[in-house]
Scaffold this active site. Structure first.
Site, PDB file in Angstrom:
ATOM      1  N   TYR A 230     -31.810  27.039 -42.178  1.00 43.05           N
ATOM      2  CA  TYR A 230     -31.016  26.409 -43.413  1.00 43.05           C
ATOM      3  C   TYR A 230     -31.155  24.862 -43.319  1.00 43.05           C
ATOM      4  O   TYR A 230     -30.738  24.385 -42.260  1.00 43.05           O
ATOM      5  CB  TYR A 230     -29.418  27.032 -43.232  1.00 43.05           C
ATOM      6  N   GLU A 231     -31.019  24.482 -44.648  1.00 44.59           N
ATOM      7  CA  GLU A 231     -31.083  23.085 -44.679  1.00 44.59           C
ATOM      8  C   GLU A 231     -30.029  22.344 -43.944  1.00 44.59           C
ATOM      9  O   GLU A 231     -30.217  21.012 -43.708  1.00 44.59           O
ATOM     10  CB  GLU A 231     -31.539  22.634 -45.980  1.00 44.59           C
ATOM     11  N   SER A 232     -28.900  22.718 -43.776  1.00 48.83           N
ATOM     12  CA  SER A 232     -27.760  22.069 -43.440  1.00 48.83           C
ATOM     13  C   SER A 232     -27.989  21.955 -42.046  1.00 48.83           C
ATOM     14  O   SER A 232     -27.102  20.970 -41.353  1.00 48.83           O
ATOM     15  CB  SER A 232     -26.456  23.084 -43.483  1.00 48.83           C
TER      16      SER A 232
END
Lengths: 289, 304, 304, 289
Positions: D59-61
């Site tokens: 996930y880009e988070s």
């Protein structure tokens, strides 16, 4: 720089101890200090044990604000992380250094010149950079600290071959050629050197000429003796200060900070230890927890 | 990445070194004069690997051994000294006298090396830094390029990405997939693992992947950067490993004294490297009691 | 840094917002459509702060509220949408119709914004990236400069450092000095705190500094980057906070429905922001039972 | 993209479900996938529950390889971190994306053109970039995934206003102008799009012309119907495939992955829930632990 166990003539302390205690006064409480290994680090630990309990020491390995329970022999020793506020990466603390978050740095060096430029890379002697007379460790984080930290304190034994008009190699920038704005023109962010703590006295830098001058001498030292140990025509402060002898309390705190005397005492102190068990015992006994 | 997507990357130190570390390859090591992978370095020396190009920040113990053993052709780095103990004797002999062989040195600062690995770790061609400006590091290193930044016109120095063939990194805990958890400072290890074409993890403990998942915030190096996982307790000795054992200042002092002469160094090397079949034998020679004392000392201060 | 070197930076949310967030200042928020500091955003709206320049990655909940309340003059960022729920209605109204006021938009990608904050966090003027090449993001954004890298001649895009006046970052745990520990993903928060001139930390729990020292590897933001520490439990609600509470998809769905019209949005704002004196009253209005259900749900999966 | 709860005519599944199941087959076991939110993510979870249990989702988070116990509504939900192998920063995972560590990415979009360029920024309509007819969310990480990931799978509802000869704005590069080496010349590292999974069939890209063509149709769909829904003269594979209906097992796994039907069912499903407690109950009941 490395220590030696010999007392200053007629005194109850060694030159290394005097330098550590003098340097320690450069730290202020609540500051963040980026400190190199060896005697500079002991000066930082001492400051925390004396007048600056809230000093945060940062190690280039990535440790921020450890509790200084025990002394470190390298910046990457596990001791450098004891109870740290933040354990992170090397590139990150160098970024924070560049970001202006660190107030003071303390460095050693092999050669320094009148404008506070430091050489820790190579003494050329008859040779050159590729094949020097003495190969030194190199910059490490020294250049980075000298480039970006708020103010720099330098610790060096006073010897004529070390205090030269021009260093063979500028590893760490001081005031470069001393011309006005030389650091800013180069793009350097930090304030540059403010003091050179030596085995005989303390030098500071003239605010305009950026030239190193003698600011303080230790008790029993003559200014002329210092002038003879410097490779240029050294200027001396009109109001030359004389430092007091270290107090018993200062000496006791310092000796507890390096209980096996391995930093301040040099190689000789290692030999005086009966073995690893004595080192472990001394470390635990003097750990401030 | 498919060859890295394997559940079990466990192998012996001998196998990991012989598989990934070849004559002439470029290499970097984890740690920072602390948590350095000395066991792997001994194995490199035992395997007689030559002409290494070492790209690193401050890595004295590793480099002094490798240079003295004649494994290194070139060093791109920042610092080779023994902190409070002294200069690196084998490095000095090689640079000043070409013994046992000349080595090519390229000087950088630690921040510059850090930026080189950050660039490599991000797959960028370069990074900027405000270090080294005005110094002779730039004068003697033509790969540092000073430019005016195109936004504000301030001078910055560009440094090229480091992309070594191999990284060898010692950590406290890893699982068999290669998820590596580091406690204490992390140096440039997160970037080195990413920048290298192949990464060997050596570790104090192998943990189940379930244990990794209970503390994902401590995983510095994810499995997809890792090729080999090697279980090597006391793999940093005589250096310290946070939470596991303290630095052996006396053993290092003895090494420093012996390495003052070439003969003394070769004697040391025979005793502790060539004379030991593997890391286990080295530990025996050092003495398990000694190692346990250092573990005892460290655990008074730090536990993982 | 001396004004940041204080032992106790605790203050109320009202005080922190009014001290550091001024009309027209540039600002960024921590989190990543998760762990966003909604409580601080409500307080910004209650204090009627105007003309904010928001520099951020993906920050929909925060931005849709601030834009709808008329607080924002400009957005430099990457994403304003509600994931699986839909578009950001207030943002759409502002951009498409200038309601309640026009806002200036500058588009970046998330990697580009990440690099802008990495540059800011390292005090570098720019970073390079291999994103956005060939796209219209570059065509419409003149601050992205495509260059050939001076080492290999490959194209890279340069992006300028982000240096906002203020960062507001919600974390799980912080001490009174401002050492902030984040669990779960960390977004760009480590860089945002460093890049900003002032950083406000809001947190679920205040912990003693001794507790910070027991887990220094989890400290993302050291005290010297922090100006204010505010204790705000449930400070991200209706978003999730790893280890503390799960996302309230239904509350967010209701917000999304109501904000489809300007009238609906203003009604929502009256009920949950203007109509609440502070965050505690907002929590009461939402209902403590509801908040506790979300904590129960989260703790089945993650605990700090 | 958002879901809808309506069954395909004469079938026991919705178009969203069919798309998720079709997309899920693009993931291979042991791959690392960088997946956007909404139906793309459900496709990734489904792949993990079916044929690719060792798929790692990023996930880009900043979450790498979570166990997909529960569905996420945003990339930053705490659920995105459930049992992750590595929890780190956004810039770091984008760096790893750029470093070539991620094999596959799945994206949604509002507009796509014949060379696979995606628009998620603005539909200009009568207006322009500054004052568009519809402002969309913007790139987010879409551009970055499309620039650097190994291969890209796109999910979009098949509608003529979405499949256009030239997008208003290239948010995420496909094959740009379709000329040979266009991506390489621009400096892009990733392989570009390999499939467009729609509500009526699957498109792929011709290896030489880089033009999107119809590769697979769903059961009950006519190729001509698809051709009419595309804004250019669509080419059709000589050996056009017909996808099988999803199996009962696939549908059951999919519905367990999104137990409250909030991703696949859209806004309607929210209203059918009695309240938060039912959501909590459903989530816990179907969590795969």
């Amino acid at each position: 720089m490395h220590g030696s166990a010999e007392f200053v003539k007629g005194k109850n302390y060694t030159a290394s101890e005097l330098m550590a205690i003098t340097t320690c006064k450069e730290f202020r409480d609540w500051e963040v200090a980026f400190v190199g290994i060896g005697i500079p680090l002991v000066a930082g630990i001492l400051a925390k044990r004396l007048h600056a309990p809230n000093l945060s020491i940062v190690y280039e390995s990535g440790s921020i604000g450890p509790e200084k329970f025990r002394v470190d022999f390298n910046v990457g020793d596990s001791s450098a992380a004891d109870g740290a506020l933040c354990l992170t990466s090397e590139w990150r603390v160098f970024g924070d250094l560049q970001g202006g978050y660190y107030d003071i740095g303390v460095l050693g060096g092999a050669q320094i010149d009148r404008y506070g430029n430091l050489n820790t890379t190579a003494i050329f002697g008859g040779g050159d950079y590729r094949r020097p007379k003495v190969r030194l460790p190199g910059s490490g984080g020294g250049n980075d600290i000298g480039s970006s930290v708020g103010r720099v304190v330098i610790m060096m034994r006073l010897e004529k071959h070390r205090f030269v008009p021009r260093v063979d190699y500028i590893t760490t920038p001081g005031y470069l050629d001393g011309s006005p704005g030389a650091r800013e023109r180069a793009g350097l962010l930090g304030g540059g050197p403010v003091a050179v703590v030596t085995s005989k006295g303390v030098f500071r830098f003239h605010p305009e000429t950026r030239e190193m001058y003698l600011h303080t001498i230790y008790p029993g030292v003559e200014a002329e003796e210092i002038r003879q140990s410097v490779g240029w025509d050294l200027k001396i402060a009109g109001d030359l200060q004389v430092a007091p002898d270290p107090s018993e309390a200062e000496l006791a705190a310092l000796r507890a900070a390096d209980p096996a005397n391995l930093i301040l005492g040099g190689a000789g102190a290692r030999e005086r230890l009966s073995g690893l068990d004595e080192f472990v015992e001394l470390t635990l006994k003097h750990a401030k927890r | 990445m498919s060859d890295r997507g394997k559940a079990n990357k466990l192998m012996s130190l001998q196998e990991a070194v012989s598989t990934y570390i070849k004559d002439g390859c470029s290499i970097t090591f984890g740690g920072f004069i602390g948590r350095d992978c000395l066991a792997a370095v001994h194995e490199i020396i035992r395997q007689g690997i030559k002409d290494l190009v070492v790209i690193d920040d401050s890595k004295t113990d590793v480099m002094d051994l490798l240079v003295g053993a004649g494994c290194v052709g070139r060093w791109e780095g920042a610092y080779l000294g023994y902190g409070s103990i002294g200069l690196a004797n084998n490095v000095r002999r090689a640079v000043e006298q070409g013994i046992p062989r000349p080595i090519d040195l390229e000087d950088w600062s630690n921040a510059a090396v850090s930026m080189r690995f950050l660039a490599g770790g991000l797959n960028l061609p370069f990074m900027a830094t405000r270090s080294m400006l005005g110094s002779d590091i730039i004068k003697y290193n033509s790969r540092i390029k000073v430019m005016e930044d195109p936004y504000n016109g301030t001078p910055v120095a560009l440094v090229p990405a480091a992309r070594p063939d191999v990284a060898v990194i010692h950590v406290q805990r890893a699982d068999a997939m290669g998820n590596a958890q580091v406690f204490g400072f992390t140096g440039n290890d997160g970037n080195k693992a990413r920048a290298a074409k192949h990464t060997i993890i050596t570790c104090e403990e192998i943990i189940p992947t379930e244990e990794v998942r209970r503390g994902g915030n401590l995983t510095l190096i994810p499995f997809y950067c890792v090729d080999a996982v090697v279980h090597v307790p006391y793999g940093c000795y005589p250096q310290s490993c946070y939470g596991y054992y303290a630095y052996d200042v006396l053993f290092c002092g003895e090494y420093h004294e012996m390495s003052k002469t070439r003969e003394g160094f070769l004697k040391w090397l025979d005793r502790y490297v060539y004379g030991c079949r593997d890391h286990l034998e080295y530990c025996s020679r050092v003495g398990w009691d000694r190692l346990k004392s250092l573990t005892y000392l460290e655990r008074q201060f730090n536990r993982v």
